[in-house]
Scaffold this motif. Sequence first.
Motif, PDB file in Angstrom:
ATOM      1  N   PHE A  12       0.845  -1.194   0.000  1.00 16.30           N
ATOM      2  CA  PHE A  12       0.000   0.000   0.000  1.00 16.30           C
ATOM      3  C   PHE A  12       0.880   1.243   0.000  1.00 16.30           C
ATOM      4  CE2 PHE A  12      -2.430   3.257   2.299  1.00 16.30           C
ATOM      5  CZ  PHE A  12      -3.595   3.275   1.539  1.00 16.30           C
ATOM      6  N   THR A  13       0.517   2.227  -0.800  1.00 16.67           N
ATOM      7  CA  THR A  13       1.286   3.468  -0.893  1.00 16.67           C
ATOM      8  C   THR A  13       0.411   4.648  -0.493  1.00 16.67           C
ATOM      9  OG1 THR A  13       2.614   2.541  -2.679  1.00 16.67           O
ATOM     10  CG2 THR A  13       2.653   4.939  -2.428  1.00 16.67           C
ATOM     11  N   TRP A  14       0.955   5.489   0.391  1.00 21.26           N
ATOM     12  CA  TRP A  14       0.250   6.685   0.856  1.00 21.26           C
ATOM     13  C   TRP A  14       1.136   7.897   0.581  1.00 21.26           C
ATOM     14  CZ3 TRP A  14      -4.500   7.742   1.644  1.00 21.26           C
ATOM     15  CH2 TRP A  14      -4.855   8.927   2.303  1.00 21.26           C
ATOM     16  N   PRO A  15       0.586   8.929  -0.116  1.00 21.18           N
ATOM     17  CA  PRO A  15       1.401  10.115  -0.419  1.00 21.18           C
ATOM     18  C   PRO A  15       1.505  11.068   0.773  1.00 21.18           C
ATOM     19  CG  PRO A  15      -0.808  10.378  -1.303  1.00 21.18           C
ATOM     20  CD  PRO A  15      -0.755   8.998  -0.688  1.00 21.18           C
ATOM     21  N   VAL A  16       2.670  11.671   0.904  1.00 17.77           N
ATOM     22  CA  VAL A  16       2.920  12.669   1.952  1.00 17.77           C
ATOM     23  C   VAL A  16       3.751  13.791   1.334  1.00 17.77           C
ATOM     24  CG1 VAL A  16       4.137  13.130   4.131  1.00 17.77           C
ATOM     25  CG2 VAL A  16       2.886  10.987   3.844  1.00 17.77           C
ATOM     26  N   ARG A  17       3.376  15.023   1.623  1.00 17.11           N
ATOM     27  CA  ARG A  17       4.216  16.170   1.252  1.00 17.11           C
ATOM     28  C   ARG A  17       4.877  16.672   2.520  1.00 17.11           C
ATOM     29  NH1 ARG A  17       5.131  19.724  -2.860  1.00 17.11           N
ATOM     30  NH2 ARG A  17       3.310  19.104  -4.039  1.00 17.11           N
ATOM     31  N   VAL A  18       6.138  17.067   2.399  1.00 18.02           N
ATOM     32  CA  VAL A  18       6.884  17.581   3.548  1.00 18.02           C
ATOM     33  C   VAL A  18       6.556  19.055   3.730  1.00 18.02           C
ATOM     34  CG1 VAL A  18       9.160  18.012   4.537  1.00 18.02           C
ATOM     35  CG2 VAL A  18       8.746  15.918   3.205  1.00 18.02           C
ATOM     36  N   TYR A  19       6.015  19.369   4.901  1.00 18.20           N
ATOM     37  CA  TYR A  19       5.698  20.753   5.253  1.00 18.20           C
ATOM     38  C   TYR A  19       6.763  21.306   6.197  1.00 18.20           C
ATOM     39  CZ  TYR A  19       1.139  19.768   3.231  1.00 18.20           C
ATOM     40  OH  TYR A  19       0.135  19.421   2.369  1.00 18.20           O
ATOM     41  N   TYR A  20       6.732  22.610   6.355  1.00 19.17           N
ATOM     42  CA  TYR A  20       7.698  23.280   7.220  1.00 19.17           C
ATOM     43  C   TYR A  20       7.717  22.662   8.615  1.00 19.17           C
ATOM     44  CZ  TYR A  20      10.220  27.110   9.456  1.00 19.17           C
ATOM     45  OH  TYR A  20      11.141  27.823  10.149  1.00 19.17           O
ATOM     46  N   GLU A  21       6.541  22.333   9.145  1.00 18.93           N
ATOM     47  CA  GLU A  21       6.445  21.766  10.498  1.00 18.93           C
ATOM     48  C   GLU A  21       7.124  20.404  10.627  1.00 18.93           C
ATOM     49  OE1 GLU A  21       2.137  19.522   9.952  1.00 18.93           O
ATOM     50  OE2 GLU A  21       2.194  21.441  10.966  1.00 18.93           O
ATOM     51  N   ASP A  22       7.379  19.741   9.482  1.00 20.43           N
ATOM     52  CA  ASP A  22       8.018  18.420   9.491  1.00 20.43           C
ATOM     53  C   ASP A  22       9.538  18.499   9.536  1.00 20.43           C
ATOM     54  OD1 ASP A  22       5.496  17.124   9.130  1.00 20.43           O
ATOM     55  OD2 ASP A  22       5.617  17.531   6.966  1.00 20.43           O
ATOM     56  N   THR A  23      10.073  19.697   9.381  1.00 20.78           N
ATOM     57  CA  THR A  23      11.522  19.831   9.203  1.00 20.78           C
ATOM     58  C   THR A  23      12.212  20.442  10.422  1.00 20.78           C
ATOM     59  OG1 THR A  23      11.334  22.020   8.196  1.00 20.78           O
ATOM     60  CG2 THR A  23      11.224  20.127   6.710  1.00 20.78           C
ATOM     61  N   ASP A  24      13.525  20.287  10.413  1.00 20.12           N
ATOM     62  CA  ASP A  24      14.343  20.924  11.437  1.00 20.12           C
ATOM     63  C   ASP A  24      14.806  22.289  10.912  1.00 20.12           C
ATOM     64  OD1 ASP A  24      16.419  20.408   9.620  1.00 20.12           O
ATOM     65  OD2 ASP A  24      17.247  18.756  10.800  1.00 20.12           O
ATOM     66  N   ALA A  25      15.697  22.928  11.619  1.00 11.90           N
ATOM     67  CA  ALA A  25      16.153  24.268  11.233  1.00 11.90           C
ATOM     68  C   ALA A  25      16.852  24.286   9.876  1.00 11.90           C
ATOM     69  CB  ALA A  25      17.081  24.834  12.305  1.00 11.90           C
TER      70      ALA A  25
END
Length: 152
Positions: A12-25
């Motif tokens: 099974f494949t689920w799409p995710v986009r990386v948002y600012y809140e997902d990242t470090d500095a």
Amino acid sequence: MPTSNDPRLLTFTWPVRVYYEDTDAGGVVFYANYLKFMERARTEWLRAVGYEQDALRERCGILFAVRRVAIDYLAPARLDDCLSVTSRLVRAGGASLEFDQQVMRDGDGTCCCRAAVKIACIDVATLRPARLPGDLLSDLLPFASGPAETLP
């Protein structure tokens, strides 16, 4: 109820986009957030095979909790990347489920991380291990694809 003949549910494949809140500095996905992405993909897989977690809690008195994760971080994902999170059920036991999961960067196909995840079935009232309900186990068994990948 979908069947194991549906290849989309075997892996099974689920799409995710990386948002600012997902990242470090530095604009790179914070390592713990890969676990969140994988959690979403497992939940959506379960939904796709016909089971809602809130209904399992209400109707069967069970919850799922991560028991163990072996994860290997391979390449960074960055702000605005589009990712594909795969979930493959490899084993369904009396009181647990085991998944192989990967987070791949769309476009170049780079594997950012992969994990072997063991999920425990627990009783809502006691928070102790519980057996998977028979109908749930029999519905999930056809999706179990065999031995889990061994991480290096």
